[in-house]
Write an enzyme that holds these catalytic residues in place. Structure first.
Site, PDB file in Angstrom:
ATOM      1  N   SER A 136      -4.199   3.054  -5.835  1.00 24.76           N
ATOM      2  CA  SER A 136      -3.823   3.560  -4.513  1.00 24.76           C
ATOM      3  C   SER A 136      -3.880   5.075  -4.422  1.00 24.76           C
ATOM      4  O   SER A 136      -3.631   5.786  -5.392  1.00 24.76           O
ATOM      5  CB  SER A 136      -2.397   3.127  -4.176  1.00 24.76           C
ATOM      6  N   GLU A 251      -3.566  -9.647 -11.228  1.00 20.95           N
ATOM      7  CA  GLU A 251      -2.323  -8.978 -10.867  1.00 20.95           C
ATOM      8  C   GLU A 251      -1.530  -9.842  -9.889  1.00 20.95           C
ATOM      9  O   GLU A 251      -0.319 -10.006 -10.019  1.00 20.95           O
ATOM     10  CB  GLU A 251      -2.645  -7.621 -10.230  1.00 20.95           C
TER      11      GLU A 251
HETATM   12  C1  LIG Z   1       6.834  -0.664  -6.209  1.00 17.29           C
HETATM   13  C2  LIG Z   1       5.386  -0.393  -6.010  1.00 17.29           C
HETATM   14  C3  LIG Z   1       4.576  -0.233  -7.110  1.00 17.29           C
HETATM   15  C4  LIG Z   1       3.223   0.059  -6.959  1.00 17.29           C
HETATM   16  N1  LIG Z   1       2.465   0.254  -8.060  1.00 17.29           N
HETATM   17  C5  LIG Z   1       1.183   0.627  -7.926  1.00 17.29           C
HETATM   18  C6  LIG Z   1       0.413   0.957  -9.063  1.00 17.29           C
HETATM   19  O1  LIG Z   1       0.879   0.872 -10.188  1.00 17.29           O
HETATM   20  N2  LIG Z   1      -0.853   1.375  -8.892  1.00 17.29           N
HETATM   21  C7  LIG Z   1      -1.417   1.454  -7.656  1.00 17.29           C
HETATM   22  O2  LIG Z   1      -2.572   1.812  -7.574  1.00 17.29           O
HETATM   23  N3  LIG Z   1      -0.712   1.173  -6.545  1.00 17.29           N
HETATM   24  C8  LIG Z   1       0.585   0.758  -6.656  1.00 17.29           C
HETATM   25  N4  LIG Z   1       1.321   0.471  -5.522  1.00 17.29           N
HETATM   26  C9  LIG Z   1       0.716   0.674  -4.216  1.00 17.29           C
HETATM   27  C10 LIG Z   1       0.440  -0.581  -3.396  1.00 17.29           C
HETATM   28  O3  LIG Z   1      -0.655  -1.274  -3.897  1.00 17.29           O
HETATM   29  C11 LIG Z   1       0.246  -0.158  -1.938  1.00 17.29           C
HETATM   30  O4  LIG Z   1       1.479   0.315  -1.481  1.00 17.29           O
HETATM   31  C12 LIG Z   1      -0.230  -1.297  -1.061  1.00 17.29           C
HETATM   32  O5  LIG Z   1      -1.540  -1.655  -1.368  1.00 17.29           O
HETATM   33  C13 LIG Z   1      -0.112  -0.979   0.433  1.00 17.29           C
HETATM   34  O6  LIG Z   1      -0.713   0.234   0.759  1.00 17.29           O
HETATM   35  P1  LIG Z   1       0.072   1.328   1.621  1.00 17.29           P
HETATM   36  O7  LIG Z   1       1.362   1.568   0.938  1.00 17.29           O
HETATM   37  O8  LIG Z   1      -0.826   2.456   1.834  1.00 17.29           O
HETATM   38  O9  LIG Z   1       0.394   0.619   3.003  1.00 17.29           O
HETATM   39  P2  LIG Z   1      -0.571   0.521   4.279  1.00 17.29           P
HETATM   40  O10 LIG Z   1      -1.880  -0.002   3.865  1.00 17.29           O
HETATM   41  O11 LIG Z   1      -0.537   1.792   5.034  1.00 17.29           O
HETATM   42  O12 LIG Z   1       0.163  -0.602   5.110  1.00 17.29           O
HETATM   43  C14 LIG Z   1       1.212  -0.371   6.058  1.00 17.29           C
HETATM   44  C15 LIG Z   1       1.472  -1.665   6.818  1.00 17.29           C
HETATM   45  O13 LIG Z   1       0.311  -2.021   7.566  1.00 17.29           O
HETATM   46  C16 LIG Z   1      -0.108  -3.313   7.241  1.00 17.29           C
HETATM   47  N5  LIG Z   1      -1.569  -3.378   7.314  1.00 17.29           N
HETATM   48  C17 LIG Z   1      -2.460  -2.521   6.771  1.00 17.29           C
HETATM   49  N6  LIG Z   1      -3.705  -2.915   7.021  1.00 17.29           N
HETATM   50  C18 LIG Z   1      -3.612  -4.065   7.731  1.00 17.29           C
HETATM   51  C19 LIG Z   1      -4.549  -4.974   8.295  1.00 17.29           C
HETATM   52  N7  LIG Z   1      -5.869  -4.804   8.145  1.00 17.29           N
HETATM   53  N8  LIG Z   1      -4.086  -6.038   8.958  1.00 17.29           N
HETATM   54  C20 LIG Z   1      -2.751  -6.235   9.104  1.00 17.29           C
HETATM   55  N9  LIG Z   1      -1.817  -5.423   8.597  1.00 17.29           N
HETATM   56  C21 LIG Z   1      -2.252  -4.345   7.930  1.00 17.29           C
HETATM   57  C22 LIG Z   1       0.398  -3.547   5.842  1.00 17.29           C
HETATM   58  O14 LIG Z   1       0.510  -4.939   5.554  1.00 17.29           O
HETATM   59  C23 LIG Z   1       1.744  -2.867   5.885  1.00 17.29           C
HETATM   60  O15 LIG Z   1       2.679  -3.719   6.469  1.00 17.29           O
HETATM   61  C24 LIG Z   1       2.687   0.157  -5.662  1.00 17.29           C
HETATM   62  C25 LIG Z   1       3.500  -0.027  -4.553  1.00 17.29           C
HETATM   63  C26 LIG Z   1       4.838  -0.291  -4.711  1.00 17.29           C
HETATM   64  C27 LIG Z   1       5.673  -0.478  -3.497  1.00 17.29           C
END
Ligand SMILES: Cc1cc2nc3c(=O)[nH]c(=O)nc-3n(C[C@H](O)[C@H](O)[C@H](O)COP(=O)(O)OP(=O)(O)OC[C@H]3O[C@@H](n4cnc5c(N)ncnc54)[C@H](O)[C@@H]3O)c2cc1C
Lengths: 388, 371
Positions: A136, A251
Site C-alpha cells: 500500500s 494472505e
Molecule cells: C491494520 C492494518 C495493517 C495493514 N498492513 C499492511 C501491510 O502490512 N502492507 C501493506 O501493503 N498494506 C497494509 N495495510 C493496508 C491495507 O491493505 C489498505 O488499508 C487497504 O487495501 C485499503 O486501502 P485504503 O486504506 O487506501 O482505503 P481506500 O481504498 O481509500 O478505501 C476507503 C473506502 O472506500 C471503499 N472503496 C474503495 N474502492 C472501492 C470500490 N471500487 N468500490 C467500493 N468501495 C470502494 C473501501 O472499501 C473503503 O471502505 C494494512 C491496513 C491495516 C488497517
C-alpha cells in the site's frame, strides 16, 4: 495415504509432540503477546518459546507442507491435517507465525527460482528472518495497481524511491517484499515489479503509526535512492502484478482463518462468554449461537477449500469469499465479546486483559489485505461474471 | 480420511440427477401440478426408483442401490434446484433409514418395496406448530396384547397419499414408533392446503388398533431407530434447501445480467453486485456444512448430531436469504405468480419449519458446543 499409514503417522506425531512441546507452550494462546514472529531482532518471551521454535524448525514443522529442501517437512495435505489435529489435541501454540510463512513463502514457491527458494525460504522456516509487506501507498489502497514507488533502471540494480504506508511491522522486519513501478509508460498493471529488499540497506526509513487500539504495529516506509540488485526480483520484470495477486490469495485465506471457529478445536464463543456472564440474556445468547453456527460452517469451508486444492481444484478468487466472510464474522464475534464483558471490557488491561484492544484491532480485518467491499467486487466480477 | 470434496462418483451422480430432473421434474411441472391440484407424480417417482433413488439407502441385498447419506444429499440438493416433487425424503431417506435400523426380515421386505418404488411412507411426528418429538402426546394405550392409538398429528409431509405411516406415540414408559397402513380403521386424513403446493396432511387417530408387530424397534424406545432417520432427513432437507437457494440464486443472477434500467444491465450497479456476491458467499459456506453432514453420517453416524444441526441451521438461513433477495432483485415481476420465484420462496418457508427450524437446530449446535 492408507489407513494403516495414517494411524502410524498420527502415532508418530503424537509421540513427537508429547516429547518435544514444552509445557509452557501448551496453552493454545494466539494473542499478540504469545505469538513468536521470529527475525534478527526477535526477543523470545521465554526460553520455552525459543526451544519450541528450534525443535520444530529442526524437523521442518514450522512450515510442514513446504519441501524439505526449503526448510519444510514435505507433508501432504492428509499429513498436515493430522499434524494440526495433534497440535490441537495438545493445545500447542504455533511455533512460528510470520508474513514470510503466510505470504512470501507461497509466492516464492510458485514464482521463485530454485536459487531464490534456497536463499530466502530456509531462514523464514527457521524464524531467522522476518519479512514485511510493502504494497500500500498513500495513493494506492484498494486501487493497489496504482503504486507509484519507482524503480529506476541502474544496470545491475534498480534505484528505488518512494513511499509505502500501513506497512505492518516494517520497524521490526529484516526484509520487505515490495511492489515497485519499473515501467511508468506501460498500463498500470503492466509496469510493476515484485522486489525483495533488505531493510538494512541505506536509504530506508520507517516511522511507526499509532492505531486506535493503542499500539503501533504499522509504519510509513520511505525509500530514498535504495539500490536493489537485479537478482532480487520475483518473476519477470514488469510482471509483478501476477505475483502480487497470487500472494494476496494466500494472505486472504490466512486472514479469514481468524474468523472461523476451528471446527472442534477452538472453544465455542458461547462457552467463552459464559465464563464471564452468569446469566446470558436471550439476545446475547441468540447472537452467540448464530456466530457459532456461522463460524463452524466457515471453518468447514476453509477445510473444504484446502481439500479441493489438494485435489487440484484451485480456490483462487474464492479466497475473496473466505476473507470477506471470515473478517465480518470476526468483527461480529468481538462485538459480542465486548457486550458480554460489559464495563469490565472497557478498561485497557483491565480484568479481561486486552479485550478492548483486541476488539478494536478486529476492525482492521475487513480493511487489511483488501477491504470487504473490494472482496465483494472480486466475487461479483470474477466469480459471478457480473459486468464491471 | 474423509474429505470435504465431492468424489468423482458424487459429481457424476449430481450431473445425472440434474439432467434427469431438468427433463422429468422441472419447475414447470410443479406449477402444472399445482394448477391441476395434484401433489404426487407417480410416473416421476417410478422413474426415480428406476434410477436407484428410492433405494439410495436400501442395502443391495434388498434391491437397493445403497449409495449412502452423502449421495442422498446430492440427490436432494438437485431436487431442490428444480423444486422436484417426490416422496424422496419421507420414503427413501426417513422411512428407509428407520427400517434399516430395525433390521429384521420384515424390515428387509419393506425396504425392498421402498427400493422398488412400490410403497410410500410419511412420518407423523408433529403435534403442535413446532417440531418437538419429545413432547409427543398421541397416546398408544396398551390393550390386551396390542395398543390403541388416539390423538392427532399435523404437518405430516406426504401424509395425504402415503400408503404407510410412521407414527410416533407415547406409551407407558416412553415413546414408541408404529408402522401402520394409512387406511387402517380410525385413521382420518385431511389434506392441508400448503403454500408449497405439496402433499401435507393433518391426521386424527381415533382408537386405531395396533399390534406388537406394528412396532418398529422396541416399545418405549422409538428413538433408537428413529433418531438416525431424523438426522438423515434433516441433512437431506438441508441439502434440498441449499439446492433451492442455488436455484433461486441462479435465476436472480441471470436476471441481473439481462434486465436493463437507466440504459445498462442492473448487474452493473455495485449495490446489487455486492448483494449478489454476499448471497453467493453464504451459499458457498452452507454447501460445506451439507457436505460435512453427509460425510459424518456415512463415516460416524453416532457423532453426527452437530454436523446435521449445523447443516439444517445454515441451510434454513441461506435459503431464506436467497428467496428474499430473489424477489427483491427481480422487482415487480418477482411478486407475480406467473414468475417462478414465488415457488422457491414458499418451499423455502416450508423447509424452514420441517424437522426443526433454525432456532431448534441452533440450540442443538449450542448444546453440542457447550453453552
Ligand atoms: C491494520 C492494518 C495493517 C495493514 N498492513 C499492511 C501491510 O502490512 N502492507 C501493506 O501493503 N498494506 C497494509 N495495510 C493496508 C491495507 O491493505 C489498505 O488499508 C487497504 O487495501 C485499503 O486501502 P485504503 O486504506 O487506501 O482505503 P481506500 O481504498 O481509500 O478505501 C476507503 C473506502 O472506500 C471503499 N472503496 C474503495 N474502492 C472501492 C470500490 N471500487 N468500490 C467500493 N468501495 C470502494 C473501501 O472499501 C473503503 O471502505 C494494512 C491496513 C491495516 C488497517
Amino acid at each position: 495415504m492408507s489407513d494403516d499409514k495414517m494411524t502410524a503417522f498420527r502415532a508418530e506425531m503424537r509421540a513427537w509432540l508429547q516429547e518435544n512441546c514444552p509445557e509452557e507452550m501448551r496453552d493454545g494462546l494466539m494473542t499478540e503477546e504469545s505469538i513468536c514472529w521470529g527475525g534478527k531482532s526477535w526477543t523470545f518471551s521465554s526460553p520455552a518459546q525459543k526451544l519450541w521454535l528450534e525443535r520444530c524448525a529442526a524437523k521442518g514443522y514450522t512450515v510442514p507442507t513446504w519441501p524439505v529442501a526449503y526448510g519444510g517437512a514435505g507433508f501432504s495435505r492428509d499429513q498436515e491435517k493430522i499434524f494440526l489435529e495433534e497440535m490441537d489435541r495438545l493445545n500447542a501454540r504455533l511455533p512460528l507465525q510470520s508474513f514470510g510463512i503466510w505470504m512470501l513463502g507461497p509466492a516464492l514457491l510458485h514464482f521463485g527460482t530454485h536459487e531464490q527458494k534456497l536463499r530466502y525460504l530456509p531462514p523464514v522456516a527457521r524464524g531467522e528472518l522476518r519479512w514485511c509487506q510493502g504494497y500500500s501507498e498513500p495513493g494506492a489502497g484498494s486501487d493497489l495497481a496504482n503504486v507509484q514507488t519507482h524503480g529506476a533502471e541502474g544496470g545491475d540494480h534498480w534505484l528505488v524511491n518512494g513511499q509505502k504506508i500501513w506497512t505492518s511491522y516494517a520497524d521490526k522486519a529484516d526484509w520487505i517484499f515490495a511492489l515497485v513501478r519499473t515501467d511508468r509508460d506501460a498500463p498500470k498493471h503492466k509496469g510493476i515489479s515484485f522486489l525483495l529488499i533488505n531493510m538494512e540497506d541505506p536509504g530506508i526509513e520507517t516511522r511507526p503509526i499509532k492505531m486506535i487500539s493503542g499500539v503501533s504495529p504499522f509504519c510509513e516506509t520511505f525509500f530514498t535512492d535504495v539500490k536493489v540488485p537485479k537478482d532480487q526480483i520475483v518473476g519477470a520484470e514488469n510482471a509483478g502484478w501476477d505475483v502480487a495477486k497470487y500472494l494476496l490469495t494466500h494472505e486472504r485465506e490466512m486472514i479469514s482463518a481468524g474468523g472461523a471457529a476451528l471446527s472442534g478445536g477452538g472453544r465455542a464463543l458461547g462457552a467463552v462468554i459464559a465464563d464471564t456472564v452468569r446469566d446470558m440474556d436471550a439476545v446475547l445468547r441468540a447472537d452467540a449461537m448464530r456466530c457459532e453456527v456461522d463460524g463452524l460452517a466457515l471453518g468447514l469451508t476453509l477445510e473444504r477449500y484446502k481439500d479441493q486444492a489438494a485435489a487440484g481444484q484451485g480456490a483462487g478468487d474464492a479466497s475473496a469469499m473466505l476473507k470477506y466472510m471470515g473478517t465480518e464474522l470476526n468483527k461480529r464475534r468481538h462485538e459480542l465479546m465486548m457486550s458480554a464483558g460489559g464495563s469490565d471490557a472497557l478498561e485497557w488491561d483491565g480484568p479481561l486483559g486486552n479485550r478492548a484492544g483486541d476488539w478494536l484491532r478486529t476492525k482492521a480485518n475487513s480493511i487489511e489485505g483488501g477491504t470487504s467491499e473490494v472482496m465483494l467486487s472480486i466475487v461479483s466480477r470474477r466469480i459471478l461474471g457480473l459486468p464491471g | 480420511m474423509t474429505k470435504l470434496v465431492r468424489t468423482d462418483e458424487e459429481t457424476l451422480l449430481a450431473d445425472m440427477a440434474r439432467s434427469f430432473l431438468e427433463r422429468e421434474a422441472p419447475l414447470s411441472k410443479l406449477r402444472q401440478m399445482r394448477d391441476q391440484g395434484r401433489t404426487h407424480d407417480a410416473a416421476a417417482w417410478k422413474a426415480m426408483a428406476e434410477l436407484g433413488w428410492a433405494g439410495v439407502l436400501v442395502p443391495e441385498s434388498a434391491g437397493g442401490s445403497d449409495m449412502g447419506f452423502a449421495a442422498a444429499n446430492v440427490i436432494a440438493e438437485e431436487m431442490g434446484r428444480t423444486l422436484a416433487v417426490a416422496p424422496f425424503l419421507s420414503t427413501a431417506v426417513i422411512a428407509a433409514t428407520t427400517l434399516r435400523q430395525v433390521g429384521d426380515a420384515r424390515a428387509s421386505k419393506a425396504l425392498a418395496q421402498i427400493a422398488a418404488g412400490e410403497t410410500t411412507y410419511a412420518l407423523a411426528i408433529d403435534e403442535s406448530v413446532k417440531f418437538a418429538p419429545d413432547s409427543t402426546r398421541l397416546e398408544a394405550r396398551a390393550v390386551g396384547n396390542g395398543f390403541c392409538l388416539s390423538g392427532s398429528k399435523q404437518f405430516v409431509v406426504d401424509g395425504g397419499l402415503a400408503e404407510r405411516l410412521l407414527v410416533l406415540a407415547r406409551t407407558q414408559a416412553g415413546l414408541t414408533l408404529f408402522d401402520i397402513p394409512a387406511d387402517r380403521a380410525g385413521v382420518h386424513r385431511d389434506m392441508a392446503h400448503m403454500i408449497d403446493s405439496r402433499d401435507v396432511a393433518r391426521i386424527r387417530f381415533e382408537d386405531v388398533e395396533a399390534t406388537g408387530a406394528d412396532v418398529l424397534g422396541a416399545v418405549d424406545d422409538a428413538m433408537s431407530v428413529l433418531q438416525p432417520a431424523l438426522q438423515a432427513g434433516q441433512a437431506a432437507l438441508a441439502a434440498e434447501m441449499t439446492g433451492l437457494a442455488a436455484g433461486a440464486f441462479g435465476m436472480t443472477l441471470s436476471y441481473l445480467k439481462e434486465r436493463k434500467q437507466f440504459g445498462v444491465e442492473i448487474g452493473r450497479f455495485q449495490a446489487l453486485q455486492h448483494r449478489a456476491a454476499h448471497l453467493w458467499c453464504e451459499i458457498e459456506v452452507t454447501s460445506s456444512a451439507i457436505l460435512n453432514a453427509g460425510r459424518m453420517l456415512d463415516s460416524d453416524p453416532a457423532s453426527a448430531a452437530l454436523a446435521v444441526s449445523l447443516a439444517k441451521a445454515r441451510a434454513t438461513q441461506t435459503a431464506t436469504l436467497a428467496v428474499q433477495e430473489g424477489v427483491q432483485l427481480h422487482g415487480g415481476i418477482g411478486m407475480t405468480d406467473a414468475f417462478d420465484m414465488g415457488f422457491f420462496m414458499k418451499r423455502a418457508r416450508v423447509g424452514a419449519e420441517w424437522l426443526g427450524d433454525y432456532s431448534y437446530h441452533a440450540e442443538k449446535v449450542a448444546a453440542q458446543r457447550g453453552f
